[in-house]
Every structure is written in C-alpha cells, then in structure tokens.
Design a protein around this motif. Structure first.
Motif, PDB file in Angstrom:
ATOM      1  N   ALA A 155       1.662  -6.612   7.771  1.00 16.33           N
ATOM      2  CA  ALA A 155       1.266  -5.940   9.016  1.00 16.33           C
ATOM      3  C   ALA A 155       2.308  -4.896   9.391  1.00 16.33           C
ATOM      4  N   LEU A 156       1.888  -3.931  10.177  1.00 14.78           N
ATOM      5  CA  LEU A 156       2.776  -2.949  10.778  1.00 14.78           C
ATOM      6  C   LEU A 156       2.950  -3.287  12.252  1.00 14.78           C
ATOM      7  N   LYS A 157       4.089  -2.932  12.842  1.00 16.47           N
ATOM      8  CA  LYS A 157       4.364  -3.217  14.255  1.00 16.47           C
ATOM      9  C   LYS A 157       4.781  -1.932  14.945  1.00 16.47           C
ATOM     10  N   ASP A 158       4.185  -1.673  16.149  1.00 16.97           N
ATOM     11  CA  ASP A 158       4.555  -0.458  16.866  1.00 16.97           C
ATOM     12  C   ASP A 158       5.705  -0.726  17.827  1.00 16.97           C
ATOM     13  N   GLU A 159       6.086   0.308  18.587  1.00 19.36           N
ATOM     14  CA  GLU A 159       7.253   0.188  19.470  1.00 19.36           C
ATOM     15  C   GLU A 159       7.049  -0.802  20.607  1.00 19.36           C
ATOM     16  N   LYS A 160       5.792  -1.174  20.885  1.00 20.42           N
ATOM     17  CA  LYS A 160       5.509  -2.154  21.937  1.00 20.42           C
ATOM     18  C   LYS A 160       5.222  -3.543  21.337  1.00 20.42           C
ATOM     19  N   HIS A 161       5.475  -3.690  20.057  1.00 27.49           N
ATOM     20  CA  HIS A 161       5.359  -4.962  19.345  1.00 27.49           C
ATOM     21  C   HIS A 161       3.929  -5.372  19.009  1.00 27.49           C
ATOM     22  N   PHE A 162       2.940  -4.475  19.213  1.00 26.57           N
ATOM     23  CA  PHE A 162       1.597  -4.770  18.757  1.00 26.57           C
ATOM     24  C   PHE A 162       1.539  -4.581  17.243  1.00 26.57           C
ATOM     25  N   ILE A 163       0.790  -5.459  16.593  1.00 25.47           N
ATOM     26  CA  ILE A 163       0.690  -5.366  15.141  1.00 25.47           C
ATOM     27  C   ILE A 163      -0.698  -4.878  14.728  1.00 25.47           C
ATOM     28  N   ARG A 164      -0.754  -4.269  13.543  1.00 27.57           N
ATOM     29  CA  ARG A 164      -2.016  -3.827  12.965  1.00 27.57           C
ATOM     30  C   ARG A 164      -1.944  -4.041  11.461  1.00 27.57           C
ATOM     31  N   PRO A 165      -3.081  -4.129  10.802  1.00 29.98           N
ATOM     32  CA  PRO A 165      -3.066  -4.401   9.356  1.00 29.98           C
ATOM     33  C   PRO A 165      -2.341  -3.301   8.585  1.00 29.98           C
ATOM     34  N   TYR A 166      -1.633  -3.704   7.562  1.00 33.38           N
ATOM     35  CA  TYR A 166      -1.009  -2.727   6.671  1.00 33.38           C
ATOM     36  C   TYR A 166      -2.073  -1.985   5.883  1.00 33.38           C
ATOM     37  N   GLU A 167      -3.141  -2.717   5.523  1.00 32.67           N
ATOM     38  CA  GLU A 167      -4.260  -2.114   4.814  1.00 32.67           C
ATOM     39  C   GLU A 167      -5.525  -2.241   5.655  1.00 32.67           C
ATOM     40  N   GLY A 168      -6.320  -1.190   5.764  1.00 29.70           N
ATOM     41  CA  GLY A 168      -7.570  -1.244   6.496  1.00 29.70           C
ATOM     42  C   GLY A 168      -7.387  -1.165   7.997  1.00 29.70           C
ATOM     43  N   GLU A 169      -8.499  -1.353   8.724  1.00 33.11           N
ATOM     44  CA  GLU A 169      -8.480  -1.233  10.180  1.00 33.11           C
ATOM     45  C   GLU A 169      -8.581  -2.578  10.882  1.00 33.11           C
ATOM     46  N   LYS A 170      -9.024  -3.614  10.172  1.00 34.45           N
ATOM     47  CA  LYS A 170      -9.181  -4.934  10.769  1.00 34.45           C
ATOM     48  C   LYS A 170      -8.416  -5.969   9.966  1.00 34.45           C
ATOM     49  N   PHE A 171      -7.967  -7.010  10.666  1.00 34.51           N
ATOM     50  CA  PHE A 171      -7.336  -8.125   9.966  1.00 34.51           C
ATOM     51  C   PHE A 171      -8.413  -8.913   9.237  1.00 34.51           C
ATOM     52  N   VAL A 172      -8.282  -8.990   7.911  1.00 38.12           N
ATOM     53  CA  VAL A 172      -9.217  -9.758   7.092  1.00 38.12           C
ATOM     54  C   VAL A 172      -8.377 -10.688   6.219  1.00 38.12           C
ATOM     55  N   PHE A 173      -8.500 -11.972   6.472  1.00 37.27           N
ATOM     56  CA  PHE A 173      -7.693 -12.939   5.731  1.00 37.27           C
ATOM     57  C   PHE A 173      -8.534 -13.572   4.629  1.00 37.27           C
ATOM     58  N   LYS A 174      -8.090 -13.351   3.404  1.00 40.50           N
ATOM     59  CA  LYS A 174      -8.796 -13.864   2.243  1.00 40.50           C
ATOM     60  C   LYS A 174      -7.958 -14.936   1.553  1.00 40.50           C
ATOM     61  N   ARG A 175      -8.636 -15.768   0.797  1.00 41.31           N
ATOM     62  CA  ARG A 175      -7.931 -16.718  -0.049  1.00 41.31           C
ATOM     63  C   ARG A 175      -7.269 -15.954  -1.194  1.00 41.31           C
ATOM     64  N   ARG A 176      -6.192 -16.525  -1.718  1.00 41.00           N
ATOM     65  CA  ARG A 176      -5.474 -15.837  -2.796  1.00 41.00           C
ATOM     66  C   ARG A 176      -6.375 -15.566  -3.994  1.00 41.00           C
ATOM     67  N   GLN A 177      -7.370 -16.457  -4.210  1.00 40.44           N
ATOM     68  CA  GLN A 177      -8.261 -16.273  -5.348  1.00 40.44           C
ATOM     69  C   GLN A 177      -9.155 -15.044  -5.172  1.00 40.44           C
ATOM     70  N   GLU A 178      -9.254 -14.538  -3.942  1.00 40.44           N
ATOM     71  CA  GLU A 178     -10.177 -13.437  -3.648  1.00 40.44           C
ATOM     72  C   GLU A 178      -9.495 -12.065  -3.663  1.00 40.44           C
ATOM     73  N   ILE A 179      -8.224 -12.025  -3.892  1.00 37.62           N
ATOM     74  CA  ILE A 179      -7.516 -10.741  -3.868  1.00 37.62           C
ATOM     75  C   ILE A 179      -6.963 -10.406  -5.251  1.00 37.62           C
ATOM     76  N   ASP A 180      -6.829  -9.129  -5.509  1.00 36.50           N
ATOM     77  CA  ASP A 180      -6.287  -8.686  -6.786  1.00 36.50           C
ATOM     78  C   ASP A 180      -4.807  -9.038  -6.879  1.00 36.50           C
ATOM     79  N   GLU A 181      -4.381  -9.380  -8.081  1.00 35.54           N
ATOM     80  CA  GLU A 181      -2.966  -9.638  -8.311  1.00 35.54           C
ATOM     81  C   GLU A 181      -2.214  -8.308  -8.267  1.00 35.54           C
TER      82      GLU A 181
END
Length: 243
Positions: A155-181
């Motif tokens: 994640a990225l964090k702004d000066e007010k401590h709000f976080i946003r995904p490093y990739e994409g626009e929404k937080f999407v949590f996948k299982r490790r088996q579902e992501i590329d190595e």
C-alpha cells in the motif's frame, strides 16, 4: 578428450567505508569474518572451473583478512572507486582492465557480494551451468520469490496517513495461489560472459536469466538486524534445520 573448463574471475567487492554497519566485511559471523564465507564459496567453486578468486578492496585490514581466507589481492582498489557513490560495475570493469593489462582474460566474471554469505558453491555452479547451457543467454543473477512484499499486498500512504493500493484503485485481497509469482533481485550472485559485460556494462538486460535462491539464503547484511538474522540462520543450517 574432456571439454576445457571455463575460466572464471570470481570477484568479491569489499570496501572499507560501510556506514550501515561499520567494518561489517570483517565483523565476526559464526566464528569467522563475514568476508571469509564468500571467499570460501568462491574457492570451493574452483573445483569445477578454472579461474581466480580476487577481493577488490581499498582497505588494508580487509585485504589481510581476504588473504588469510585464501583470496588474492593483486591490486588495491583506487580511492575514486571506493566512495559511497561508486558503482559495482565500475569495480568490475576496473578488475577486468587490470587483468587485461597483465595479458590475462576470462570467459566469465562472477561477482559475489560479501554481504550475502549463505549462498554456496552449488548455487554458484548451478547458476553458471544454467547460463552456459542456455542459448542466447549472456548473464544470470540471483532472484528470490517475493512473499509479504508482493505488490498485491503493498500500500501507499499519504501525508495524512490514509492508505491506498499500490496496484489498482481498490483493495483486492487474493489468496497466494491466485496471484502471479514475482521475484526480487536478492544480490548474492551476478555472472556474465565477459565479452557481453564489457559491451553492455550491466548484468541486467534482455539476455539475463534468473537463478532462484530460497528465502533463507536471500538475506543480506545491511545493518545489525540483518547480521543477527543471518548468523542464526547459518547456525540453523549447521544444525541440519535448513536445506
């Protein structure tokens, strides 16, 4: 008639001006100076290839430790190549130029950082063999699988401590088996055909292979915490807990 062995320059950069952990290259780790373990790996690799094991340093104390460990110090690194901003490639090219002036050439150069003491001769020789046996390949570097540092979990964090995904626009949590190595450059070994290195002046390009190093071997010494972790891992290896 057996084929000729490749001639390899094993070059270990070890300057004296470490800031993260002062004198780290000669700091005792598991009973030996940190530098000793990489020299040992390089010397053992000479069982299967021809070549020389050379430490490039600007520091007399490091040079003495290198010699006592079995490495050569055919030259002292000039001060202009031992600054914080000096690059590893400058050090490599300096060493190759030194030997060229002596009338000696090599097929491959293998740069081994003293700060990665856990890779062993099997890693070095397997990587070299993979490079030699892969058509069109010109270099190979150590890589290790990213786990908790995978971009999907960052994640990225702004000066007010709000976080946003490093990739994409929404937080999407996948299982490790579902992501590329994905892999990171773990820094324990860099090997290149000398002719290609002189031309491209880099170990990284479109003809570079990756040699996978397991997580426990991928730690490198930047600070005291790294040093303590690696020392414990080395003891665990001696105890037969790691393979």
């Amino acid at each position: 008639m057996s084929p000729a062995k490749p001639k390899v320059l094993f070059l270990i950069p070890a300057r004296g001006g470490s800031k993260g952990l002062p004198a780290k290259n000669i700091r005792p780790m598991n009973g030996k100076p940190l530098l000793h373990w990489t020299v040992k790996t390089a010397l053992e690799s000479l069982e299967d290839v021809d070549g020389r094991v050379v430490v490039s340093t600007d520091n007399e104390e490091i040079a003495a430790v290198a010699k006592s460990s079995g490495a050569e110090i055919p030259f002292m690194r000039p001060p202009e190549l031992a600054r914080d901003e000096s690059t590893s490639m400058e050090v490599v090219l300096h060493a190759l130029e030194f030997f060229a002036k002596q009338g000696e050439s090599f097929d491959y150069i293998c740069m081994l950082e003293a700060t990665s003491p856990q890779r062993d001769k099997d890693d070095v020789l397997c990587a070299l063999n993979l490079l030699m046996q892969t058509p069109r390949a010109e270099s190979i570097v150590g890589i290790s699988a990213a786990e908790s540092s995978h971009p999907a979990f960052l994640a990225l964090k702004d000066e007010k401590h709000f976080i946003r995904p490093y990739e994409g626009e929404k937080f999407v949590f996948k299982r490790r088996q579902e992501i590329d190595e994905v892999y990171f450059f773990e820094g324990s070994l860099y090997i290149s055909a000398v002719a290609a290195l002189k031309k491209k002046q880099s170990f990284y390009h479109e003809k570079t292979l990756g040699y996978e190093i397991p997580k426990w071997k991928s730690y490198e010494v930047d600070d005291l915490v790294d040093f303590l972790i690696i020392e414990r891992l080395m003891k665990a290896k001696e105890e037969g807990l790691l393979f």
